[in-house]
Structure formats: structure tokens, C-alpha cells
Design a protein around this motif. Structure first.
Motif, PDB file in Angstrom:
ATOM      1  N   ASP A  20       0.854  -1.190   0.000  1.00 26.45           N
ATOM      2  CA  ASP A  20       0.000   0.000   0.000  1.00 26.45           C
ATOM      3  C   ASP A  20       0.888   1.238   0.000  1.00 26.45           C
ATOM      4  O   ASP A  20       1.353   1.689   1.048  1.00 26.45           O
ATOM      5  N   ILE A  21       1.148   1.768  -1.201  1.00 28.93           N
ATOM      6  CA  ILE A  21       1.978   2.963  -1.325  1.00 28.93           C
ATOM      7  C   ILE A  21       1.117   4.045  -1.949  1.00 28.93           C
ATOM      8  O   ILE A  21       0.540   3.853  -3.018  1.00 28.93           O
ATOM      9  N   GLY A  22       1.022   5.167  -1.294  1.00 24.22           N
ATOM     10  CA  GLY A  22       0.234   6.269  -1.825  1.00 24.22           C
ATOM     11  C   GLY A  22       1.134   7.355  -2.374  1.00 24.22           C
ATOM     12  O   GLY A  22       1.786   8.062  -1.622  1.00 24.22           O
ATOM     13  N   LEU A  23       1.186   7.476  -3.706  1.00 20.90           N
ATOM     14  CA  LEU A  23       1.973   8.521  -4.342  1.00 20.90           C
ATOM     15  C   LEU A  23       1.096   9.743  -4.554  1.00 20.90           C
ATOM     16  O   LEU A  23      -0.068   9.625  -4.913  1.00 20.90           O
ATOM     17  N   PRO A  24       1.653  10.916  -4.375  1.00 23.27           N
ATOM     18  CA  PRO A  24       0.880  12.109  -4.714  1.00 23.27           C
ATOM     19  C   PRO A  24       0.694  12.200  -6.234  1.00 23.27           C
ATOM     20  O   PRO A  24       1.462  11.615  -7.005  1.00 23.27           O
ATOM     21  N   TRP A  25      -0.301  12.934  -6.679  1.00 17.82           N
ATOM     22  CA  TRP A  25      -0.626  12.995  -8.107  1.00 17.82           C
ATOM     23  C   TRP A  25       0.519  13.571  -8.919  1.00 17.82           C
ATOM     24  O   TRP A  25       0.744  13.188 -10.061  1.00 17.82           O
ATOM     25  N   TRP A  26       1.276  14.507  -8.340  1.00 24.83           N
ATOM     26  CA  TRP A  26       2.342  15.160  -9.100  1.00 24.83           C
ATOM     27  C   TRP A  26       3.569  14.272  -9.253  1.00 24.83           C
ATOM     28  O   TRP A  26       4.419  14.531 -10.096  1.00 24.83           O
ATOM     29  N   ALA A  27       3.664  13.207  -8.485  1.00 29.50           N
ATOM     30  CA  ALA A  27       4.812  12.311  -8.603  1.00 29.50           C
ATOM     31  C   ALA A  27       4.797  11.562  -9.933  1.00 29.50           C
ATOM     32  O   ALA A  27       5.844  11.139 -10.414  1.00 29.50           O
ATOM     33  N   LEU A  28       3.651  11.410 -10.531  1.00 24.87           N
ATOM     34  CA  LEU A  28       3.552  10.802 -11.848  1.00 24.87           C
ATOM     35  C   LEU A  28       3.308  11.840 -12.938  1.00 24.87           C
ATOM     36  O   LEU A  28       3.745  11.668 -14.070  1.00 24.87           O
ATOM     37  N   ALA A  29       2.627  12.932 -12.592  1.00 27.07           N
ATOM     38  CA  ALA A  29       2.270  13.929 -13.605  1.00 27.07           C
ATOM     39  C   ALA A  29       3.479  14.730 -14.079  1.00 27.07           C
ATOM     40  O   ALA A  29       3.624  14.970 -15.284  1.00 27.07           O
ATOM     41  N   LEU A  30       4.351  15.139 -13.187  1.00 26.22           N
ATOM     42  CA  LEU A  30       5.487  15.974 -13.587  1.00 26.22           C
ATOM     43  C   LEU A  30       6.481  15.243 -14.487  1.00 26.22           C
ATOM     44  O   LEU A  30       6.878  15.797 -15.524  1.00 26.22           O
ATOM     45  N   PRO A  31       6.905  14.025 -14.177  1.00 22.18           N
ATOM     46  CA  PRO A  31       7.790  13.327 -15.118  1.00 22.18           C
ATOM     47  C   PRO A  31       7.116  13.056 -16.464  1.00 22.18           C
ATOM     48  O   PRO A  31       7.761  13.107 -17.510  1.00 22.18           O
ATOM     49  N   THR A  32       5.810  12.796 -16.441  1.00 19.53           N
ATOM     50  CA  THR A  32       5.090  12.567 -17.694  1.00 19.53           C
ATOM     51  C   THR A  32       5.071  13.828 -18.541  1.00 19.53           C
ATOM     52  O   THR A  32       5.309  13.778 -19.752  1.00 19.53           O
ATOM     53  N   LEU A  33       4.807  14.977 -17.922  1.00 19.28           N
ATOM     54  CA  LEU A  33       4.807  16.244 -18.659  1.00 19.28           C
ATOM     55  C   LEU A  33       6.192  16.576 -19.201  1.00 19.28           C
ATOM     56  O   LEU A  33       6.327  17.064 -20.331  1.00 19.28           O
ATOM     57  N   ALA A  34       7.227  16.322 -18.427  1.00 17.56           N
ATOM     58  CA  ALA A  34       8.588  16.585 -18.887  1.00 17.56           C
ATOM     59  C   ALA A  34       8.936  15.680 -20.072  1.00 17.56           C
ATOM     60  O   ALA A  34       9.550  16.133 -21.047  1.00 17.56           O
ATOM     61  N   PHE A  35       8.530  14.424 -20.009  1.00 13.79           N
ATOM     62  CA  PHE A  35       8.796  13.505 -21.111  1.00 13.79           C
ATOM     63  C   PHE A  35       8.081  13.950 -22.379  1.00 13.79           C
ATOM     64  O   PHE A  35       8.658  13.954 -23.472  1.00 13.79           O
ATOM     65  N   ILE A  36       6.826  14.360 -22.254  1.00 15.61           N
ATOM     66  CA  ILE A  36       6.069  14.810 -23.421  1.00 15.61           C
ATOM     67  C   ILE A  36       6.680  16.073 -24.014  1.00 15.61           C
ATOM     68  O   ILE A  36       6.787  16.206 -25.239  1.00 15.61           O
ATOM     69  N   ALA A  37       7.115  17.006 -23.154  1.00 18.00           N
ATOM     70  CA  ALA A  37       7.727  18.235 -23.658  1.00 18.00           C
ATOM     71  C   ALA A  37       9.022  17.938 -24.412  1.00 18.00           C
ATOM     72  O   ALA A  37       9.262  18.507 -25.495  1.00 18.00           O
ATOM     73  N   LEU A  38       9.838  17.063 -23.886  1.00 15.12           N
ATOM     74  CA  LEU A  38      11.079  16.711 -24.578  1.00 15.12           C
ATOM     75  C   LEU A  38      10.802  15.955 -25.869  1.00 15.12           C
ATOM     76  O   LEU A  38      11.489  16.154 -26.874  1.00 15.12           O
TER      77      LEU A  38
END
Length: 68
Positions: free
Chosen positions: A18-36
Motif C-alpha cells: 500500500d503505497i500512496g503517491l501524490p498525483w504530481w509524482a507521476l504527472a510531472l515526469p510525464t509532462l517533462a517527457f512529453i515536452a522533450l
């Protein structure tokens, strides 16, 4: 007389970790990958100071091959 194994004080969980990640822990790397990725796919938008034109030609060639 057989030796007894000690029992655990808490039962083992079977539901997984049971690991609870905050929403930005997945959203920020995804946005950076899409921008690159967008910068790679459209090199004319990436205004480099004085880059090697061979890299731009390589990216354009890859784009042409992927478009086929």
C-alpha cells in the motif's frame, strides 16, 4: 520433541503493498517527457544558439522514416 516455530505477532498482508503517491509524482515526469518528445519531433521550435546542423538533419531523417 519437535521445536516450535515462533508465530508472527501481526498477520502477513496478502493485498499487496500500500503505497500512496501524490498525483504530481507521476504527472510531472510525464509532462517533462512529453515536452522533450515534442522538442525532438519538431526541432524548428527548439531555438538553439549555434548547434550542429547534422543533429537537425538526423532528427528530420528519423521523422521521415517514422512518417512512412
Amino acid at each position: 520433541m519437535p521445536a516450535r516455530t515462533p508465530s508472527r505477532p501481526h498477520p502477513a498482508t496478502t493485498g499487496g503493498v500500500d503505497i500512496g503517491l501524490p498525483w504530481w509524482a507521476l504527472a510531472l515526469p510525464t509532462l517533462a517527457f512529453i515536452a522533450l518528445l515534442l522538442l525532438i519531433l519538431n526541432p524548428s521550435d527548439a531555438h538553439a544558439a549555434s548547434g550542429d546542423p547534422a543533429i537537425g538533419h538526423l532528427v528530420e531523417r528519423v521523422q521521415q522514416l517514422l512518417a512512412r
